[in-house]
Design a protein around this motif. Structure first.
Motif, PDB file in Angstrom:
ATOM      1  N   MET A   1       0.840  -1.189   0.000  1.00 36.10           N
ATOM      2  CA  MET A   1       0.000   0.000   0.000  1.00 36.10           C
ATOM      3  C   MET A   1       0.881   1.247   0.000  1.00 36.10           C
ATOM      4  N   ASN A   2       0.363   2.293  -0.636  1.00 31.87           N
ATOM      5  CA  ASN A   2       1.081   3.559  -0.578  1.00 31.87           C
ATOM      6  C   ASN A   2       0.711   4.278   0.731  1.00 31.87           C
ATOM      7  N   PRO A   3       1.418   5.356   1.093  1.00 31.93           N
ATOM      8  CA  PRO A   3       1.170   6.023   2.375  1.00 31.93           C
ATOM      9  C   PRO A   3      -0.272   6.521   2.547  1.00 31.93           C
ATOM     10  N   LEU A   4      -0.893   6.990   1.480  1.00 32.59           N
ATOM     11  CA  LEU A   4      -2.269   7.469   1.605  1.00 32.59           C
ATOM     12  C   LEU A   4      -3.222   6.307   1.869  1.00 32.59           C
ATOM     13  N   GLN A   5      -3.022   5.201   1.190  1.00 30.10           N
ATOM     14  CA  GLN A   5      -3.847   4.018   1.441  1.00 30.10           C
ATOM     15  C   GLN A   5      -3.688   3.562   2.889  1.00 30.10           C
ATOM     16  N   GLU A   6      -2.473   3.623   3.391  1.00 35.28           N
ATOM     17  CA  GLU A   6      -2.230   3.240   4.783  1.00 35.28           C
ATOM     18  C   GLU A   6      -2.973   4.154   5.748  1.00 35.28           C
ATOM     19  N   ARG A   7      -2.978   5.460   5.461  1.00 33.22           N
ATOM     20  CA  ARG A   7      -3.712   6.409   6.316  1.00 33.22           C
ATOM     21  C   ARG A   7      -5.205   6.108   6.312  1.00 33.22           C
ATOM     22  N   ILE A   8      -5.745   5.847   5.149  1.00 32.13           N
ATOM     23  CA  ILE A   8      -7.176   5.559   5.048  1.00 32.13           C
ATOM     24  C   ILE A   8      -7.501   4.252   5.771  1.00 32.13           C
ATOM     25  N   ALA A   9      -6.673   3.241   5.577  1.00 33.22           N
ATOM     26  CA  ALA A   9      -6.892   1.957   6.245  1.00 33.22           C
ATOM     27  C   ALA A   9      -6.814   2.119   7.766  1.00 33.22           C
ATOM     28  N   ALA A  10      -5.866   2.905   8.252  1.00 38.67           N
ATOM     29  CA  ALA A  10      -5.726   3.132   9.688  1.00 38.67           C
ATOM     30  C   ALA A  10      -6.948   3.870  10.239  1.00 38.67           C
ATOM     31  N   LEU A  11      -7.446   4.844   9.502  1.00 40.42           N
ATOM     32  CA  LEU A  11      -8.642   5.572   9.917  1.00 40.42           C
ATOM     33  C   LEU A  11      -9.834   4.627  10.031  1.00 40.42           C
ATOM     34  N   ILE A  12     -10.013   3.780   9.033  1.00 40.67           N
ATOM     35  CA  ILE A  12     -11.115   2.819   9.048  1.00 40.67           C
ATOM     36  C   ILE A  12     -10.940   1.818  10.190  1.00 40.67           C
ATOM     37  N   ALA A  13      -9.727   1.355  10.411  1.00 40.71           N
ATOM     38  CA  ALA A  13      -9.462   0.407  11.501  1.00 40.71           C
ATOM     39  C   ALA A  13      -9.762   1.031  12.861  1.00 40.71           C
ATOM     40  N   ALA A  14      -9.456   2.318  13.013  1.00 39.09           N
ATOM     41  CA  ALA A  14      -9.650   2.991  14.295  1.00 39.09           C
ATOM     42  C   ALA A  14     -11.093   3.438  14.529  1.00 39.09           C
ATOM     43  N   SER A  15     -11.769   3.878  13.447  1.00 40.92           N
ATOM     44  CA  SER A  15     -13.082   4.507  13.607  1.00 40.92           C
ATOM     45  C   SER A  15     -14.229   3.759  12.958  1.00 40.92           C
ATOM     46  N   GLY A  16     -13.934   2.769  12.151  1.00 35.37           N
ATOM     47  CA  GLY A  16     -14.987   2.067  11.427  1.00 35.37           C
ATOM     48  C   GLY A  16     -15.175   2.659  10.041  1.00 35.37           C
ATOM     49  N   PRO A  17     -16.235   2.247   9.371  1.00 37.05           N
ATOM     50  CA  PRO A  17     -16.460   2.682   7.985  1.00 37.05           C
ATOM     51  C   PRO A  17     -16.486   4.207   7.840  1.00 37.05           C
ATOM     52  N   ILE A  18     -16.075   4.664   6.663  1.00 40.50           N
ATOM     53  CA  ILE A  18     -16.149   6.092   6.346  1.00 40.50           C
ATOM     54  C   ILE A  18     -17.061   6.262   5.135  1.00 40.50           C
ATOM     55  N   THR A  19     -17.573   7.462   4.964  1.00 41.68           N
ATOM     56  CA  THR A  19     -18.452   7.747   3.828  1.00 41.68           C
ATOM     57  C   THR A  19     -17.619   7.978   2.570  1.00 41.68           C
ATOM     58  N   VAL A  20     -18.287   7.923   1.447  1.00 42.34           N
ATOM     59  CA  VAL A  20     -17.610   8.238   0.181  1.00 42.34           C
ATOM     60  C   VAL A  20     -17.100   9.677   0.229  1.00 42.34           C
ATOM     61  N   ALA A  21     -17.877  10.576   0.818  1.00 40.65           N
ATOM     62  CA  ALA A  21     -17.456  11.977   0.923  1.00 40.65           C
ATOM     63  C   ALA A  21     -16.167  12.103   1.735  1.00 40.65           C
ATOM     64  N   GLN A  22     -16.076  11.363   2.841  1.00 40.02           N
ATOM     65  CA  GLN A  22     -14.856  11.394   3.641  1.00 40.02           C
ATOM     66  C   GLN A  22     -13.678  10.834   2.850  1.00 40.02           C
ATOM     67  N   TYR A  23     -13.913   9.728   2.170  1.00 39.19           N
ATOM     68  CA  TYR A  23     -12.855   9.108   1.362  1.00 39.19           C
ATOM     69  C   TYR A  23     -12.347  10.080   0.297  1.00 39.19           C
ATOM     70  N   MET A  24     -13.278  10.704  -0.428  1.00 35.68           N
ATOM     71  CA  MET A  24     -12.868  11.614  -1.500  1.00 35.68           C
ATOM     72  C   MET A  24     -12.140  12.834  -0.949  1.00 35.68           C
ATOM     73  N   THR A  25     -12.587  13.335   0.197  1.00 39.58           N
ATOM     74  CA  THR A  25     -11.909  14.476   0.815  1.00 39.58           C
ATOM     75  C   THR A  25     -10.466  14.124   1.146  1.00 39.58           C
ATOM     76  N   ILE A  26     -10.273  12.942   1.741  1.00 40.67           N
ATOM     77  CA  ILE A  26      -8.910  12.509   2.071  1.00 40.67           C
ATOM     78  C   ILE A  26      -8.096  12.300   0.790  1.00 40.67           C
ATOM     79  N   ALA A  27      -8.654  11.594  -0.172  1.00 48.39           N
ATOM     80  CA  ALA A  27      -7.926  11.281  -1.403  1.00 48.39           C
ATOM     81  C   ALA A  27      -7.535  12.537  -2.183  1.00 48.39           C
ATOM     82  N   LEU A  28      -8.378  13.539  -2.141  1.00 49.67           N
ATOM     83  CA  LEU A  28      -8.097  14.751  -2.907  1.00 49.67           C
ATOM     84  C   LEU A  28      -7.307  15.797  -2.130  1.00 49.67           C
ATOM     85  N   HIS A  29      -7.544  15.888  -0.813  1.00 49.73           N
ATOM     86  CA  HIS A  29      -7.008  17.031  -0.068  1.00 49.73           C
ATOM     87  C   HIS A  29      -6.046  16.690   1.054  1.00 49.73           C
TER      88      HIS A  29
END
Length: 82
Positions: A1-29
């Motif tokens: 995984m690249n560093p951004l994928q790792e951040r997203i995976a860690a967020l999901i592991a810590a907090s549970g599912p995220i919305t598409v809006a949250q995912y896109m915000t992270i991926a873009l910004h």
């Protein structure tokens, strides 16, 4: 995984599912790895260009979109501004 994928995976592991809006915000910004944090994503050296002077087709598509929005709002075709 690249560093951004790792951040997203860690967020999901810590907090549970995220919305598409949250995912896109992270991926873009994301300040370090988001799409818009890289140098010049838009323009001749980036991934895409949206300036009408680059392509006549872009301007024509904007004109068609404008006309369709006018019609969608209940305006008659013979009074369309485009």
């Amino acid at each position: 995984m690249n560093p951004l994928q790792e951040r997203i995976a860690a967020l999901i592991a810590a907090s549970g599912p995220i919305t598409v809006a949250q995912y896109m915000t992270i991926a873009l910004h994301d300040p370090d790895y988001g799409y818009y944090s890289k140098a010049e994503p838009i323009g001749a050296r980036g991934d895409f260009i949206t300036a009408p002077e680059i392509s006549q087709m872009f301007g024509e598509l904007i004109g068609l979109w404008c006309a369709q929005v006018w019609l969608d709002q209940g305006k008659r075709a013979e009074t369309a501004p485009c």
